[in-house]
Design a protein around this motif. Sequence first.
Motif, PDB file in Angstrom:
ATOM      1  N   THR A   1       0.835  -1.211   0.000  1.00 36.05           N
ATOM      2  CA  THR A   1       0.000   0.000   0.000  1.00 36.05           C
ATOM      3  C   THR A   1       0.864   1.253   0.000  1.00 36.05           C
ATOM      4  OG1 THR A   1      -1.809  -1.139   1.155  1.00 36.05           O
ATOM      5  CG2 THR A   1      -1.764   1.270   1.290  1.00 36.05           C
ATOM      6  N   GLU A   2       1.953   1.196   0.725  1.00 35.44           N
ATOM      7  CA  GLU A   2       2.844   2.345   0.859  1.00 35.44           C
ATOM      8  C   GLU A   2       3.745   2.546  -0.356  1.00 35.44           C
ATOM      9  OE1 GLU A   2       5.293   3.529   4.653  1.00 35.44           O
ATOM     10  OE2 GLU A   2       6.492   2.114   3.480  1.00 35.44           O
ATOM     11  N   ARG A   3       4.322   1.431  -0.882  1.00 34.99           N
ATOM     12  CA  ARG A   3       5.367   1.562  -1.893  1.00 34.99           C
ATOM     13  C   ARG A   3       5.161   0.732  -3.150  1.00 34.99           C
ATOM     14  NH1 ARG A   3      11.242   1.378   0.698  1.00 34.99           N
ATOM     15  NH2 ARG A   3      11.535   1.688  -1.533  1.00 34.99           N
ATOM     16  N   GLY A   4       4.199  -0.196  -3.125  1.00 32.92           N
ATOM     17  CA  GLY A   4       4.071  -1.141  -4.224  1.00 32.92           C
ATOM     18  C   GLY A   4       4.923  -2.370  -3.960  1.00 32.92           C
ATOM     19  N   TYR A   5       4.605  -3.477  -4.646  1.00 31.14           N
ATOM     20  CA  TYR A   5       5.320  -4.719  -4.382  1.00 31.14           C
ATOM     21  C   TYR A   5       6.774  -4.642  -4.808  1.00 31.14           C
ATOM     22  CZ  TYR A   5       7.041  -9.451  -4.902  1.00 31.14           C
ATOM     23  OH  TYR A   5       7.827 -10.572  -4.831  1.00 31.14           O
ATOM     24  N   ARG A   6       7.043  -4.154  -6.000  1.00 33.95           N
ATOM     25  CA  ARG A   6       8.413  -4.160  -6.526  1.00 33.95           C
ATOM     26  C   ARG A   6       9.370  -3.372  -5.632  1.00 33.95           C
ATOM     27  NH1 ARG A   6       9.256  -6.137 -11.538  1.00 33.95           N
ATOM     28  NH2 ARG A   6       7.429  -6.586 -12.840  1.00 33.95           N
ATOM     29  N   ALA A   7       8.919  -2.230  -5.142  1.00 37.22           N
ATOM     30  CA  ALA A   7       9.788  -1.383  -4.327  1.00 37.22           C
ATOM     31  C   ALA A   7       9.893  -1.866  -2.886  1.00 37.22           C
ATOM     32  CB  ALA A   7       9.297   0.063  -4.347  1.00 37.22           C
ATOM     33  N   SER A   8       9.000  -2.738  -2.465  1.00 39.33           N
ATOM     34  CA  SER A   8       9.013  -3.229  -1.089  1.00 39.33           C
ATOM     35  C   SER A   8      10.192  -4.174  -0.870  1.00 39.33           C
ATOM     36  CB  SER A   8       7.713  -3.980  -0.761  1.00 39.33           C
ATOM     37  OG  SER A   8       6.611  -3.095  -0.758  1.00 39.33           O
ATOM     38  N   THR A   9      10.805  -4.065   0.276  1.00 39.06           N
ATOM     39  CA  THR A   9      11.937  -4.928   0.634  1.00 39.06           C
ATOM     40  C   THR A   9      11.581  -5.700   1.899  1.00 39.06           C
ATOM     41  OG1 THR A   9      12.948  -3.261   2.059  1.00 39.06           O
ATOM     42  CG2 THR A   9      13.538  -3.212  -0.297  1.00 39.06           C
ATOM     43  N   VAL A  10      12.407  -6.686   2.215  1.00 42.41           N
ATOM     44  CA  VAL A  10      12.204  -7.420   3.460  1.00 42.41           C
ATOM     45  C   VAL A  10      12.311  -6.467   4.642  1.00 42.41           C
ATOM     46  CG1 VAL A  10      13.165  -9.211   4.972  1.00 42.41           C
ATOM     47  CG2 VAL A  10      12.954  -9.633   2.509  1.00 42.41           C
ATOM     48  N   ALA A  11      13.192  -5.485   4.544  1.00 40.67           N
ATOM     49  CA  ALA A  11      13.310  -4.493   5.618  1.00 40.67           C
ATOM     50  C   ALA A  11      12.011  -3.727   5.809  1.00 40.67           C
ATOM     51  CB  ALA A  11      14.454  -3.519   5.310  1.00 40.67           C
ATOM     52  N   ASP A  12      11.319  -3.404   4.717  1.00 40.63           N
ATOM     53  CA  ASP A  12      10.023  -2.724   4.815  1.00 40.63           C
ATOM     54  C   ASP A  12       8.990  -3.625   5.487  1.00 40.63           C
ATOM     55  OD1 ASP A  12      10.809  -0.359   3.432  1.00 40.63           O
ATOM     56  OD2 ASP A  12      10.593  -1.418   1.531  1.00 40.63           O
ATOM     57  N   ILE A  13       9.004  -4.889   5.106  1.00 46.11           N
ATOM     58  CA  ILE A  13       8.033  -5.835   5.663  1.00 46.11           C
ATOM     59  C   ILE A  13       8.203  -5.962   7.176  1.00 46.11           C
ATOM     60  CG2 ILE A  13       7.244  -8.238   5.665  1.00 46.11           C
ATOM     61  CD1 ILE A  13       8.230  -8.370   2.717  1.00 46.11           C
ATOM     62  N   VAL A  14       9.441  -6.161   7.617  1.00 44.81           N
ATOM     63  CA  VAL A  14       9.657  -6.361   9.056  1.00 44.81           C
ATOM     64  C   VAL A  14       9.452  -5.062   9.832  1.00 44.81           C
ATOM     65  CG1 VAL A  14      11.181  -8.331   8.664  1.00 44.81           C
ATOM     66  CG2 VAL A  14      12.181  -6.049   8.918  1.00 44.81           C
ATOM     67  N   ARG A  15       9.663  -3.924   9.154  1.00 42.91           N
ATOM     68  CA  ARG A  15       9.389  -2.646   9.831  1.00 42.91           C
ATOM     69  C   ARG A  15       7.900  -2.531  10.133  1.00 42.91           C
ATOM     70  NH1 ARG A  15       7.851   1.984   7.306  1.00 42.91           N
ATOM     71  NH2 ARG A  15       8.643   1.237   5.292  1.00 42.91           N
ATOM     72  N   HIS A  16       7.063  -2.839   9.148  1.00 44.85           N
ATOM     73  CA  HIS A  16       5.616  -2.784   9.370  1.00 44.85           C
ATOM     74  C   HIS A  16       5.161  -3.872  10.348  1.00 44.85           C
ATOM     75  CE1 HIS A  16       4.344   0.350   6.585  1.00 44.85           C
ATOM     76  NE2 HIS A  16       5.181  -0.130   5.672  1.00 44.85           N
ATOM     77  N   ALA A  17       5.811  -5.024  10.297  1.00 42.10           N
ATOM     78  CA  ALA A  17       5.433  -6.140  11.175  1.00 42.10           C
ATOM     79  C   ALA A  17       6.012  -6.001  12.579  1.00 42.10           C
ATOM     80  CB  ALA A  17       5.900  -7.463  10.561  1.00 42.10           C
ATOM     81  N   ARG A  18       6.947  -5.042  12.754  1.00 36.85           N
ATOM     82  CA  ARG A  18       7.607  -4.817  14.045  1.00 36.85           C
ATOM     83  C   ARG A  18       8.290  -6.090  14.545  1.00 36.85           C
ATOM     84  NH1 ARG A  18       3.309  -0.840  17.260  1.00 36.85           N
ATOM     85  NH2 ARG A  18       3.282   0.788  15.631  1.00 36.85           N
ATOM     86  N   THR A  19       9.048  -6.664  13.629  1.00 35.78           N
ATOM     87  CA  THR A  19       9.819  -7.854  13.981  1.00 35.78           C
ATOM     88  C   THR A  19      11.163  -7.772  13.249  1.00 35.78           C
ATOM     89  OG1 THR A  19       9.742 -10.268  14.121  1.00 35.78           O
ATOM     90  CG2 THR A  19       8.784  -9.278  12.148  1.00 35.78           C
ATOM     91  N   SER A  20      11.878  -8.867  13.143  1.00 35.76           N
ATOM     92  CA  SER A  20      13.235  -8.846  12.607  1.00 35.76           C
ATOM     93  C   SER A  20      13.332  -9.619  11.299  1.00 35.76           C
ATOM     94  CB  SER A  20      14.200  -9.469  13.614  1.00 35.76           C
ATOM     95  OG  SER A  20      13.906 -10.848  13.772  1.00 35.76           O
ATOM     96  N   LYS A  21      14.421  -9.365  10.575  1.00 35.67           N
ATOM     97  CA  LYS A  21      14.673 -10.124   9.355  1.00 35.67           C
ATOM     98  C   LYS A  21      14.853 -11.606   9.669  1.00 35.67           C
ATOM     99  CE  LYS A  21      16.702  -6.564   6.392  1.00 35.67           C
ATOM    100  NZ  LYS A  21      17.874  -6.183   5.572  1.00 35.67           N
ATOM    101  N   ARG A  22      15.453 -11.896  10.811  1.00 31.91           N
ATOM    102  CA  ARG A  22      15.626 -13.297  11.194  1.00 31.91           C
ATOM    103  C   ARG A  22      14.274 -13.984  11.312  1.00 31.91           C
ATOM    104  NH1 ARG A  22      18.742 -15.593  16.643  1.00 31.91           N
ATOM    105  NH2 ARG A  22      18.210 -17.794  16.315  1.00 31.91           N
TER     106      ARG A  22
END
Length: 205
Positions: A33-54
């Motif tokens: 919603t914020e950036r589109g799928y292509r521009a989204s990174t794992v860092a973006d996902i975990v930031r929104h999920a409030r968790t870690s890359k691990r």
Amino acid sequence: MKATVADDAASSAPSDADTFRQRLLDGLAASITERGYRASTVADIVRHARTSKRTFYDQFPSKEQCFLELLHADVGKLAENIRDAVDRDGDWQTQIRQAVEAYVDHIDARPALTLSWIRELPSLDAAARPFQRRGMQLLTSLLVNLSDNPGFQKAGLPPLTRPKAVILIGGLRELTALAVEDGHSVRDIVEPAVEASVAMLGYRH
């Protein structure tokens, strides 16, 4: 997204792994919603999920697999919403409007996710094909089954054939994508979608 599967399942006491997995799916939806799928990174996902890359890589091997699971859940929810909205004993044209309204309500709650499903999923090539086929089979089977219910039978209408269901869904998806891309309200597609569906399903009425 206005609601999440996590909200719906809160009372079922999911495991920690299930909770983290859902948070990551919701995190990807928020990033799309914020950036589109292509521009989204794992860092973006975990930031929104409030968790870690691990935690992410404990649950998913890649962003692509997370995306496929998110879309699988979303298409399933779309089919469920349409199924629940239709009064199978009602007038067949009313049923069509109910189905279209349920489709538009679902899309209107998550237009960016829907656009990524229509436009960006095919770019995943081989990885996306099984999902695309499952999603199309789910929605076409839904339309075929709904068009064979008591309301349609009372009007003497034959069930929709699977090829025509594919044409109907394909046209509706493209109409949806154009509306979202052009910045128009998704509600604008309700009337043309209803009219086209009535014409296709009621050709012997």
